[in-house]
Design an enzyme around this catalytic site. Structure first.
Site, PDB file in Angstrom:
ATOM      1  N   ASN A 151     -12.020 -19.115   0.270  1.00 46.55           N
ATOM      2  CA  ASN A 151     -10.934 -18.220  -0.147  1.00 46.55           C
ATOM      3  C   ASN A 151      -9.855 -18.937  -0.970  1.00 46.55           C
ATOM      4  O   ASN A 151      -9.071 -18.293  -1.672  1.00 46.55           O
ATOM      5  CB  ASN A 151     -10.272 -17.527   1.059  1.00 46.55           C
ATOM      6  CG  ASN A 151     -11.131 -16.464   1.708  1.00 46.55           C
ATOM      7  OD1 ASN A 151     -11.045 -16.229   2.918  1.00 46.55           O
ATOM      8  ND2 ASN A 151     -11.980 -15.787   0.920  1.00 46.55           N
ATOM      9  N   ASP A 165     -12.978  -8.226   7.413  1.00 45.09           N
ATOM     10  CA  ASP A 165     -13.237  -8.067   5.979  1.00 45.09           C
ATOM     11  C   ASP A 165     -12.894  -6.653   5.500  1.00 45.09           C
ATOM     12  O   ASP A 165     -12.984  -5.691   6.264  1.00 45.09           O
ATOM     13  CB  ASP A 165     -14.716  -8.387   5.687  1.00 45.09           C
ATOM     14  CG  ASP A 165     -14.955  -8.675   4.213  1.00 45.09           C
ATOM     15  OD1 ASP A 165     -13.981  -8.897   3.476  1.00 45.09           O
ATOM     16  OD2 ASP A 165     -16.133  -8.671   3.794  1.00 45.09           O
ATOM     17  N   TRP A 211      -9.623  -1.693   0.985  1.00 44.69           N
ATOM     18  CA  TRP A 211      -8.746  -0.726   1.655  1.00 44.69           C
ATOM     19  C   TRP A 211      -7.540  -0.416   0.765  1.00 44.69           C
ATOM     20  O   TRP A 211      -7.186   0.741   0.573  1.00 44.69           O
ATOM     21  CB  TRP A 211      -8.291  -1.300   3.005  1.00 44.69           C
ATOM     22  CG  TRP A 211      -7.543  -0.339   3.873  1.00 44.69           C
ATOM     23  CD1 TRP A 211      -8.075   0.527   4.785  1.00 44.69           C
ATOM     24  CD2 TRP A 211      -6.117  -0.142   3.900  1.00 44.69           C
ATOM     25  NE1 TRP A 211      -7.071   1.253   5.384  1.00 44.69           N
ATOM     26  CE2 TRP A 211      -5.865   0.869   4.862  1.00 44.69           C
ATOM     27  CE3 TRP A 211      -5.047  -0.700   3.220  1.00 44.69           C
ATOM     28  CZ2 TRP A 211      -4.577   1.315   5.165  1.00 44.69           C
ATOM     29  CZ3 TRP A 211      -3.757  -0.254   3.515  1.00 44.69           C
ATOM     30  CH2 TRP A 211      -3.535   0.750   4.478  1.00 44.69           C
ATOM     31  N   GLY A 221      -9.014  -5.854   0.743  1.00 46.41           N
ATOM     32  CA  GLY A 221      -8.824  -5.575  -0.677  1.00 46.41           C
ATOM     33  C   GLY A 221      -9.310  -4.171  -1.025  1.00 46.41           C
ATOM     34  O   GLY A 221      -8.612  -3.414  -1.724  1.00 46.41           O
TER      35      GLY A 221
HETATM   36  C1  IPE Z   1     -14.983 -13.818   4.731  1.00 41.96           C
HETATM   37  O1  IPE Z   1     -14.635 -12.775   3.903  1.00 41.96           O
HETATM   38  C2  IPE Z   1     -13.781 -14.637   5.049  1.00 41.96           C
HETATM   39  C3  IPE Z   1     -12.767 -13.971   5.844  1.00 41.96           C
HETATM   40  C4  IPE Z   1     -12.851 -12.804   6.415  1.00 41.96           C
HETATM   41  C5  IPE Z   1     -11.551 -14.714   6.033  1.00 41.96           C
HETATM   42  P1  IPE Z   1     -14.854 -12.866   2.314  1.00 41.96           P
HETATM   43  O2  IPE Z   1     -14.447 -11.561   1.759  1.00 41.96           O
HETATM   44  O3  IPE Z   1     -14.177 -14.072   1.789  1.00 41.96           O
HETATM   45  O4  IPE Z   1     -16.424 -13.088   2.222  1.00 41.96           O
HETATM   46  P2  IPE Z   1     -17.433 -12.823   1.035  1.00 41.96           P
HETATM   47  O5  IPE Z   1     -16.881 -13.526  -0.163  1.00 41.96           O
HETATM   48  O6  IPE Z   1     -17.508 -11.360   0.834  1.00 41.96           O
HETATM   49  O7  IPE Z   1     -18.727 -13.383   1.514  1.00 41.96           O
HETATM   50  C1  IPE Z   2     -10.592  -9.958   4.164  1.00 43.14           C
HETATM   51  O1  IPE Z   2     -10.460  -8.960   3.212  1.00 43.14           O
HETATM   52  C2  IPE Z   2      -9.399 -10.893   4.217  1.00 43.14           C
HETATM   53  C3  IPE Z   2      -9.635 -12.223   3.649  1.00 43.14           C
HETATM   54  C4  IPE Z   2     -10.775 -12.685   3.233  1.00 43.14           C
HETATM   55  C5  IPE Z   2      -8.486 -13.088   3.534  1.00 43.14           C
HETATM   56  P1  IPE Z   2     -10.815  -9.207   1.679  1.00 43.14           P
HETATM   57  O2  IPE Z   2      -9.589  -9.729   1.019  1.00 43.14           O
HETATM   58  O3  IPE Z   2     -12.016 -10.053   1.568  1.00 43.14           O
HETATM   59  O4  IPE Z   2     -11.107  -7.735   1.188  1.00 43.14           O
HETATM   60  P2  IPE Z   2     -12.347  -7.215   0.310  1.00 43.14           P
HETATM   61  O5  IPE Z   2     -13.583  -7.744   0.988  1.00 43.14           O
HETATM   62  O6  IPE Z   2     -12.176  -7.786  -1.056  1.00 43.14           O
HETATM   63  O7  IPE Z   2     -12.259  -5.735   0.360  1.00 43.14           O
HETATM   64 MG    MG Z   3     -14.005  -9.670   1.560  1.00 40.30          MG
END
Ligand code: IPE
Ligand code: IPE
Ligand code: MG
Length: 248
Positions: free
Chosen positions: A69, A21, A26, A24
Protein backbone atom coordinates in the site's frame (compact mmCIF):
# COMPACT_ATOMS: atom_id res chain seq x y z
CA UNK A 1 -33.54 -12.20 16.21
CA UNK A 2 -29.83 -11.47 16.12
CA UNK A 3 -27.55 -14.08 14.63
CA UNK A 4 -25.55 -13.63 17.81
CA UNK A 5 -28.04 -15.87 19.64
CA UNK A 6 -27.26 -18.77 17.30
CA UNK A 7 -23.51 -18.70 17.97
CA UNK A 8 -22.11 -21.52 20.10
CA UNK A 9 -19.92 -19.58 22.53
CA UNK A 10 -17.99 -22.74 23.44
CA UNK A 11 -16.75 -23.11 19.84
CA UNK A 12 -15.67 -19.56 19.10
CA UNK A 13 -12.56 -19.01 17.01
CA UNK A 14 -9.88 -17.78 19.42
CA UNK A 15 -8.33 -15.64 16.70
CA UNK A 16 -10.13 -13.93 13.82
CA UNK A 17 -8.26 -12.03 11.09
CA UNK A 18 -9.93 -9.59 8.71
CA UNK A 19 -8.75 -8.14 5.39
CA UNK A 20 -10.69 -4.87 5.51
CA UNK A 21 -11.20 -4.15 1.82
CA UNK A 22 -13.45 -1.95 -0.31
CA UNK A 23 -13.13 1.53 1.21
CA UNK A 24 -12.26 3.17 -2.10
CA UNK A 25 -15.16 1.57 -3.97
CA UNK A 26 -17.51 2.50 -1.14
CA UNK A 27 -16.54 6.18 -1.48
CA UNK A 28 -16.85 6.03 -5.26
CA UNK A 29 -20.53 5.05 -4.93
CA UNK A 30 -21.11 8.50 -3.45
CA UNK A 31 -18.82 10.26 -5.92
CA UNK A 32 -16.37 11.00 -3.09
CA UNK A 33 -12.60 10.75 -2.70
CA UNK A 34 -11.13 7.43 -1.55
CA UNK A 35 -10.19 8.87 1.85
CA UNK A 36 -13.91 9.37 2.57
CA UNK A 37 -14.16 5.58 2.41
CA UNK A 38 -11.26 5.13 4.82
CA UNK A 39 -12.85 7.59 7.23
CA UNK A 40 -16.09 5.66 7.12
CA UNK A 41 -14.24 2.39 7.64
CA UNK A 42 -13.43 3.44 11.20
CA UNK A 43 -16.99 2.70 12.35
CA UNK A 44 -16.68 -0.82 10.97
CA UNK A 45 -13.42 -1.28 12.90
CA UNK A 46 -15.24 -0.24 16.07
CA UNK A 47 -18.16 -2.59 15.39
CA UNK A 48 -15.91 -5.55 14.61
CA UNK A 49 -13.75 -4.97 17.70
CA UNK A 50 -16.68 -4.49 20.04
CA UNK A 51 -18.63 -7.47 18.81
CA UNK A 52 -15.58 -9.77 18.87
CA UNK A 53 -14.71 -8.65 22.43
CA UNK A 54 -18.31 -9.02 23.63
CA UNK A 55 -18.47 -12.59 22.32
CA UNK A 56 -15.16 -13.59 23.91
CA UNK A 57 -12.85 -13.78 20.90
CA UNK A 58 -9.29 -13.51 22.25
CA UNK A 59 -7.46 -12.03 19.24
CA UNK A 60 -8.72 -9.89 16.38
CA UNK A 61 -6.15 -9.02 13.70
CA UNK A 62 -7.09 -6.30 11.21
CA UNK A 63 -5.15 -5.73 7.99
CA UNK A 64 -5.03 -1.94 7.92
CA UNK A 65 -2.08 -1.13 5.65
CA UNK A 66 0.09 -3.47 3.61
CA UNK A 67 3.72 -3.14 2.55
CA UNK A 68 2.39 -2.80 -1.00
CA UNK A 69 0.00 0.00 0.00
CA UNK A 70 3.04 2.33 0.26
CA UNK A 71 2.87 2.34 -3.57
CA UNK A 72 -0.46 4.19 -3.58
CA UNK A 73 -0.58 7.92 -4.45
CA UNK A 74 1.24 9.95 -1.78
CA UNK A 75 -1.89 11.94 -1.07
CA UNK A 76 -3.82 8.80 -0.09
CA UNK A 77 -0.94 7.39 1.98
CA UNK A 78 -0.54 10.67 3.87
CA UNK A 79 -4.26 10.90 4.53
CA UNK A 80 -4.35 7.30 5.77
CA UNK A 81 -1.45 7.91 8.15
CA UNK A 82 -3.16 11.05 9.48
CA UNK A 83 -6.40 9.11 9.96
CA UNK A 84 -4.48 6.42 11.81
CA UNK A 85 -3.02 8.87 14.33
CA UNK A 86 -6.34 10.66 14.89
CA UNK A 87 -8.29 7.44 15.29
CA UNK A 88 -5.86 5.75 17.65
CA UNK A 89 -5.74 8.85 19.79
CA UNK A 90 -9.53 9.07 19.97
CA UNK A 91 -10.16 5.36 20.57
CA UNK A 92 -7.84 4.74 23.55
CA UNK A 93 -10.51 5.56 26.20
CA UNK A 94 -12.98 3.20 24.47
CA UNK A 95 -10.36 0.47 24.25
CA UNK A 96 -9.71 0.86 27.97
CA UNK A 97 -13.43 0.89 28.75
CA UNK A 98 -13.87 -2.33 26.76
CA UNK A 99 -10.73 -3.89 28.29
CA UNK A 100 -9.09 -4.29 24.85
CA UNK A 101 -5.32 -4.39 24.45
CA UNK A 102 -3.90 -2.81 21.30
CA UNK A 103 -0.96 -4.40 19.51
CA UNK A 104 0.60 -4.03 16.07
CA UNK A 105 2.35 -6.32 13.62
CA UNK A 106 4.37 -5.15 10.65
CA UNK A 107 7.30 -2.89 9.96
CA UNK A 108 5.90 -0.16 12.18
CA UNK A 109 9.24 1.64 12.32
CA UNK A 110 8.59 2.58 8.69
CA UNK A 111 5.52 4.64 9.69
CA UNK A 112 5.85 8.43 9.86
CA UNK A 113 7.36 9.40 13.24
CA UNK A 114 4.13 10.88 14.55
CA UNK A 115 2.07 7.78 13.69
CA UNK A 116 4.74 5.52 15.18
CA UNK A 117 4.79 7.51 18.42
CA UNK A 118 0.99 7.61 18.77
CA UNK A 119 0.74 3.93 18.07
CA UNK A 120 3.34 3.05 20.71
CA UNK A 121 1.66 5.37 23.19
CA UNK A 122 -1.71 3.64 22.66
CA UNK A 123 -0.05 0.20 22.94
CA UNK A 124 1.52 1.29 26.23
CA UNK A 125 -1.73 2.78 27.57
CA UNK A 126 -3.76 -0.36 26.85
CA UNK A 127 -1.16 -3.00 27.70
CA UNK A 128 -2.83 -4.18 30.92
CA UNK A 129 -6.22 -4.84 29.29
CA UNK A 130 -7.25 -8.46 29.31
CA UNK A 131 -10.48 -9.15 27.45
CA UNK A 132 -9.19 -9.15 23.87
CA UNK A 133 -6.10 -8.21 21.87
CA UNK A 134 -6.79 -5.96 18.89
CA UNK A 135 -3.88 -6.50 16.59
CA UNK A 136 -3.37 -3.95 13.79
CA UNK A 137 -1.36 -5.06 10.77
CA UNK A 138 0.42 -1.91 9.64
CA UNK A 139 3.04 -1.77 6.95
CA UNK A 140 2.65 -5.51 7.10
CA UNK A 141 3.09 -8.19 4.50
CA UNK A 142 3.69 -11.85 5.00
CA UNK A 143 6.72 -12.01 2.72
CA UNK A 144 8.31 -9.11 4.59
CA UNK A 145 7.64 -10.90 7.89
CA UNK A 146 9.02 -14.23 6.67
CA UNK A 147 12.12 -12.63 5.18
CA UNK A 148 12.77 -10.80 8.44
CA UNK A 149 12.29 -14.01 10.47
CA UNK A 150 14.62 -15.98 8.20
CA UNK A 151 17.32 -13.32 8.55
CA UNK A 152 16.96 -13.41 12.33
CA UNK A 153 17.18 -17.21 12.45
CA UNK A 154 20.17 -17.21 10.09
CA UNK A 155 21.98 -14.71 12.34
CA UNK A 156 21.38 -16.98 15.36
CA UNK A 157 22.69 -19.97 13.42
CA UNK A 158 25.78 -17.97 12.48
CA UNK A 159 26.38 -17.11 16.14
CA UNK A 160 25.91 -20.75 17.12
CA UNK A 161 22.76 -20.03 19.15
CA UNK A 162 20.64 -22.34 16.98
CA UNK A 163 21.66 -25.56 15.24
CA UNK A 164 20.12 -25.89 11.73
CA UNK A 165 18.68 -29.30 12.64
CA UNK A 166 16.76 -27.66 15.49
CA UNK A 167 14.82 -25.37 13.15
CA UNK A 168 11.24 -26.58 13.41
CA UNK A 169 7.76 -25.14 12.91
CA UNK A 170 7.51 -23.82 16.48
CA UNK A 171 10.84 -22.05 16.15
CA UNK A 172 9.74 -20.41 12.90
CA UNK A 173 6.40 -19.36 14.42
CA UNK A 174 8.21 -17.84 17.40
CA UNK A 175 10.23 -15.59 15.07
CA UNK A 176 7.15 -14.18 13.35
CA UNK A 177 5.38 -10.97 14.34
CA UNK A 178 2.54 -13.11 15.67
CA UNK A 179 4.71 -15.03 18.17
CA UNK A 180 2.61 -15.71 21.29
CA UNK A 181 -0.65 -15.57 19.34
CA UNK A 182 -2.60 -18.63 18.22
CA UNK A 183 -2.99 -18.96 14.45
CA UNK A 184 -6.19 -17.37 13.12
CA UNK A 185 -8.93 -19.96 12.75
CA UNK A 186 -11.15 -17.69 10.68
CA UNK A 187 -10.03 -15.24 7.98
CA UNK A 188 -12.61 -12.83 6.62
CA UNK A 189 -12.21 -10.67 3.50
CA UNK A 190 -14.74 -8.06 2.50
CA UNK A 191 -15.47 -6.44 -0.88
CA UNK A 192 -15.87 -9.57 -2.99
CA UNK A 193 -12.17 -10.09 -3.75
CA UNK A 194 -11.00 -13.68 -3.49
CA UNK A 195 -7.34 -13.28 -2.59
CA UNK A 196 -5.04 -13.10 0.40
CA UNK A 197 -2.90 -10.08 -0.68
CA UNK A 198 0.23 -11.12 1.24
CA UNK A 199 -1.51 -11.50 4.61
CA UNK A 200 -0.45 -14.05 7.27
CA UNK A 201 0.53 -16.72 4.73
CA UNK A 202 2.21 -18.98 7.30
CA UNK A 203 -0.41 -18.48 10.00
CA UNK A 204 -3.51 -19.22 7.88
CA UNK A 205 -2.32 -22.70 6.85
CA UNK A 206 -5.53 -24.20 8.28
CA UNK A 207 -7.76 -21.13 8.71
CA UNK A 208 -11.30 -21.24 7.38
CA UNK A 209 -11.70 -18.56 4.70
CA UNK A 210 -14.85 -16.44 4.53
CA UNK A 211 -15.55 -13.96 1.75
CA UNK A 212 -18.34 -11.41 1.68
CA UNK A 213 -19.36 -8.89 -0.97
CA UNK A 214 -20.00 -6.22 1.68
CA UNK A 215 -17.62 -3.27 1.35
CA UNK A 216 -15.68 -2.66 4.57
CA UNK A 217 -17.44 0.61 5.62
CA UNK A 218 -20.76 -1.31 5.53
CA UNK A 219 -19.49 -4.13 7.78
CA UNK A 220 -21.52 -4.38 11.01
CA UNK A 221 -21.78 -6.63 14.07
CA UNK A 222 -24.33 -8.89 12.34
CA UNK A 223 -21.80 -9.49 9.52
CA UNK A 224 -19.25 -10.74 12.03
CA UNK A 225 -21.86 -13.00 13.63
CA UNK A 226 -22.75 -14.39 10.20
CA UNK A 227 -19.09 -15.17 9.46
CA UNK A 228 -18.68 -16.93 12.82
CA UNK A 229 -21.87 -18.96 12.25
CA UNK A 230 -20.56 -20.01 8.85
CA UNK A 231 -17.28 -21.02 10.51
CA UNK A 232 -19.14 -23.09 13.11
CA UNK A 233 -20.99 -24.99 10.39
CA UNK A 234 -17.79 -26.23 8.74
CA UNK A 235 -16.06 -29.50 9.39
CA UNK A 236 -12.38 -28.83 10.11
CA UNK A 237 -10.59 -32.01 9.15
CA UNK A 238 -6.88 -31.06 9.28
CA UNK A 239 -6.07 -33.73 6.71
CA UNK A 240 -8.06 -36.51 8.40
CA UNK A 241 -11.22 -38.16 7.09
CA UNK A 242 -14.69 -37.01 7.99
CA UNK A 243 -15.30 -40.34 9.80
CA UNK A 244 -12.25 -39.81 11.99
CA UNK A 245 -13.52 -36.39 12.99
CA UNK A 246 -17.06 -37.59 13.71
CA UNK A 247 -15.86 -40.57 15.79
CA UNK A 248 -13.28 -38.62 17.77
C1 IPE B 1 -5.26 -5.53 1.14
O1 IPE B 1 -6.10 -4.73 0.39
C2 IPE B 1 -4.58 -4.72 2.18
C3 IPE B 1 -5.44 -4.18 3.21
C4 IPE B 1 -6.70 -4.43 3.40
C5 IPE B 1 -4.80 -3.28 4.13
P1 IPE B 1 -5.64 -4.15 -1.03
O2 IPE B 1 -6.80 -3.41 -1.58
O3 IPE B 1 -4.37 -3.41 -0.88
O4 IPE B 1 -5.35 -5.48 -1.85
P2 IPE B 1 -5.30 -5.75 -3.40
O5 IPE B 1 -4.37 -4.74 -3.98
O6 IPE B 1 -6.68 -5.59 -3.92
O7 IPE B 1 -4.82 -7.15 -3.53
C1 IPE C 1 -9.03 -1.12 2.02
O1 IPE C 1 -9.79 -0.45 1.08
C2 IPE C 1 -8.18 -0.19 2.86
C3 IPE C 1 -6.75 -0.23 2.55
C4 IPE C 1 -6.16 -1.05 1.73
C5 IPE C 1 -5.92 0.74 3.22
P1 IPE C 1 -9.19 -0.03 -0.33
O2 IPE C 1 -8.57 1.32 -0.17
O3 IPE C 1 -8.30 -1.08 -0.85
O4 IPE C 1 -10.50 0.09 -1.21
P2 IPE C 1 -10.77 -0.51 -2.67
O5 IPE C 1 -10.36 -1.96 -2.61
O6 IPE C 1 -9.91 0.26 -3.61
O7 IPE C 1 -12.22 -0.33 -2.91
MG1 MG D 1 -8.61 -2.77 -1.93
Amino acid sequence: MSKKDLIDIKRLPKHIAIIMDGNGRWAKQFGKMRIFGHQNGVKAVREASESAAELGVEFLTLYAFSTENWNRPKKEVDALMKLLVETIDKEVPTLNKNDIKLQAIGNIKSLPENSYKQLNKAIEETKNNKRMTLNLALSYSSRWELTDAIQEIAMKVKKGEIQPENINQDLISSHLETANMPDPELLIRTSGEYRISNFLLWQIAYAELYFTDKLWPDFRKEDLYEAILDFQNRERRFGKTSEQILNA
